[in-house]
Design an enzyme around this catalytic site. Structure first.
Site, PDB file in Angstrom:
ATOM      1  CB  SER A   1       3.093  -7.093  -0.518  1.00  0.00           C
ATOM      2  OG  SER A   1       2.498  -7.286   0.910  1.00  0.00           O
TER       3      SER A   1
ATOM      4  CD  GLN B   1      -2.235 -11.593  -4.386  1.00  0.00           C
ATOM      5  OE1 GLN B   1      -1.939 -12.768  -4.264  1.00  0.00           O
ATOM      6  NE2 GLN B   1      -3.015 -10.932  -3.379  1.00  0.00           N
TER       7      GLN B   1
ATOM      8  CB  THR C   1      -0.960   0.065   1.261  1.00  0.00           C
ATOM      9  OG1 THR C   1      -1.791  -1.456   0.893  1.00  0.00           O
ATOM     10  CG2 THR C   1      -1.653   1.302   1.291  1.00  0.00           C
TER      11      THR C   1
ATOM     12  CB  CYS D   1      -7.843  -5.648   0.871  1.00  0.00           C
ATOM     13  SG  CYS D   1      -6.521  -6.760   0.668  1.00  0.00           S
TER      14      CYS D   1
ATOM     15  CB  THR E   1      14.776   3.398  12.623  1.00  0.00           C
ATOM     16  OG1 THR E   1      15.060   4.898  13.390  1.00  0.00           O
ATOM     17  CG2 THR E   1      15.721   2.278  12.900  1.00  0.00           C
TER      18      THR E   1
ATOM     19  CG  ASN F   1      -6.311  -8.166  -5.610  1.00  0.00           C
ATOM     20  OD1 ASN F   1      -6.374  -7.494  -6.585  1.00  0.00           O
ATOM     21  ND2 ASN F   1      -7.174  -7.803  -4.388  1.00  0.00           N
TER      22      ASN F   1
HETATM   23  N1  PLP Z   1      -2.144  -4.827  -3.998  1.00  0.00           N
HETATM   24  C1  PLP Z   1      -2.595  -6.114  -4.383  1.00  0.00           C
HETATM   25  C2  PLP Z   1      -2.624  -6.851  -5.714  1.00  0.00           C
HETATM   26  C3  PLP Z   1      -3.119  -6.819  -3.157  1.00  0.00           C
HETATM   27  O1  PLP Z   1      -3.686  -8.218  -3.164  1.00  0.00           O
HETATM   28  C4  PLP Z   1      -2.680  -6.163  -1.906  1.00  0.00           C
HETATM   29  C5  PLP Z   1      -3.104  -6.943  -0.751  1.00  0.00           C
HETATM   30  O2  PLP Z   1      -4.239  -7.385  -0.687  1.00  0.00           O
HETATM   31  C6  PLP Z   1      -2.214  -4.983  -1.842  1.00  0.00           C
HETATM   32  C7  PLP Z   1      -1.890  -4.339  -2.972  1.00  0.00           C
HETATM   33  C8  PLP Z   1      -1.634  -4.123  -0.619  1.00  0.00           C
HETATM   34  O3  PLP Z   1      -0.688  -4.968  -0.164  1.00  0.00           O
HETATM   35  P1  PLP Z   1      -0.403  -4.783   1.696  1.00  0.00           P
HETATM   36  O4  PLP Z   1      -1.094  -5.608   2.336  1.00  0.00           O
HETATM   37  O5  PLP Z   1       1.429  -5.225   1.405  1.00  0.00           O
HETATM   38  O6  PLP Z   1      -0.169  -3.382   1.800  1.00  0.00           O
END
Ligand code: PLP
Length: 400
Positions: free
Chosen positions: A221, A201, A81, A346, A261, A173
């Site tokens: 991620s 993903q 994110t 999410c 940090t 995702n």
């Molecule tokens: N982008 C995609 C395709 C995701 O599936 C996700 C999490 O579900 C994110 C971004 C966000 O990732 P993070 O949890 O590392 O912030």
């Protein structure tokens, strides 16, 4: 870890997050002891700091190798994110301030134009909607095909003289389908349009080679690839290093882009996870394809369901299944033996049907009775067969 077939509910939500690989945990523990490696990598005056800095730089190299990219382009973030927000806001603000190159000669008076798709993760959609609402950009949101794909032709048709950036997912995702990123990347390069790819993903599920994609900014991620939560990477191509405006200001870490940090144990965990993911990708993909086929075979005893995205190139470990004539909430409550998500985890704080499914033209009712099943390294064929049998048993009982 939930590997025993008798452990219920069976964890089938790997696209939401994956368990930490024990090898990743071991690599992180080395840095979490009090006897060594706890130093601040920015402390340049003593051995504790030097050790931590060495571990951080080693992690950067290891991660770069896993994604086939230049280590100087690897910037550690707090997760995808943050990577996505930094990529999009950082570049647009950098463009406005004249820090980012302007090879298309967009005039100061024109609003820079950005292209994305309605099937993106909310991190992308909301960051770009924010920039549009602040009148920093004009925005085109492309409608995906019924399968969830954006074609190169759609991107070409949407380009305007003031287009500066395209931002697209590699692997979706919710559906597991893949956009033709290498082709889009090549075309964007030729047009001097920057490309940001959300590759969250992708790692470990399909080959990831930034050298092949031609992308300028790529978000990753840690926790989707058996690494820790709370760490990500933004890859920045050479031409854009120094062109992004940071989201936060402070101590100047990560060459000023991500002050604060550095959590060295997180970076080492993510790098170890990515190294494992790259090394095991081919073997795991073959295994996942077999499991997927067997799972779908198990569902063939049931009627009235669809596999969304069917026919499009996809990763094997994500399945989006829509059940006809079933109430979505009842479906989730009744399938007690499997841990899955409805649409995207999410988004599951809201009860709205998934924005991705509705963008693909799937009606709200079917979108609301859709489940996303995703499996991974610690799943088993037995678990997938048990999940299919459970679905076949429960769904007829709750059909309207
Ligand atoms: N982008 C995609 C395709 C995701 O599936 C996700 C999490 O579900 C994110 C971004 C966000 O990732 P993070 O949890 O590392 O912030």
């Amino acid at each position: 870890m939930n590997t025993a077939k008798t452990t219920l509910p069976i964890y089938l939500d790997y696209a939401s997050t994956a368990p930490l690989d024990p090898k990743v945990r071991d690599a992180m523990l080395v840095l979490m002891g009090n006897d060594a490696f706890f130093g601040n990598p920015a402390a340049t005056t003593h051995r504790y700091g030097w050790q931590a800095q060495e571990a951080l730089e080693q992690a950067r190299m290891q991660l770069a190798q896993a994604i086939d990219a230049d280590p100087m382009g690897v910037f550690f973030t707090s997760g995808a994110t943050e990577s996505i927000n930094l990529a999009l806001k950082g570049l647009v603000w950098g463009f406005k301030r004249g820090l980012a190159p302007n090879p298309r000669g967009v005039s100061d008076e024109a609003l820079p134009h950005v292209i994305t798709s309605a099937a993106e993760h909310k991190a992308t959609l909301d960051a770009l909607a924010y920039l549009a609402a602040e009148k920093c950009i004009s925005l085109t949101v492309l409608k995906p095909s019924e399968q969830g794909i954006i074609s190169l032709e759609q991107v070409v048709d949407a380009v305007l003289p003031e287009t500066v950036l395209v931002s697209l997912l590699h692997v979706n995702n919710e559906l597991g389908v893949m956009n033709p990123i290498a082709g889009i990347g090549k075309w964007c390069r030729a047009q001097n349009i920057w490309l940001h790819v959300d590759a969250v993903q992708s790692m470990g599920k399909t080959p990831v080679s930034l050298a092949d994609w031609g992308a300028d900014l790529v978000s990753f991620s840690g926790h989707k690839a058996y690494g820790p939560k709370g760490v990500g990477v933004l890859y920045i191509a050479d031409a854009l290093r120094g062109a992004l405006v940071p989201l936060c200001h402070g101590g100047g870490q990560e060459r000023g882009l991500l002050p604060g940090t550095m959590p060295v144990h997180q970076a080492v965990g993510m790098a170890t996870a990515f190294e494992l993911a790259a090394a095991q990708q081919q073997e795991e993909a073959l295994k996942y394809q077999t499991w997927r086929d067997q799972f779908l075979q198990g569902l063939s005893h049931l009627s009235g369901w669809v596999l969304h995205g069917q026919g499009a190139p996809c990763v094997a470990n994500i399945l989006s299944l829509g059940f006809h004539d079933v109430d979505g909430e009842t479906l989730m409550l009744s399938l007690k033996d499997i841990a899955v998500s409805s649409g995207s985890a999410c988004n599951s704080v809201t009860l709205d049907p998934s924005h991705v499914l509705t963008a693909c033209g799937i009606n709200r009712e079917l979108a609301a009775s859709t489940l996303r099943l995703s499996f991974g390294r610690f799943s088993s064929l037995e678990q997938l067969q048990a999940a299919a049998a459970h679905i076949c048993k429960v769904v007829p009982k709750i059909r309207r």
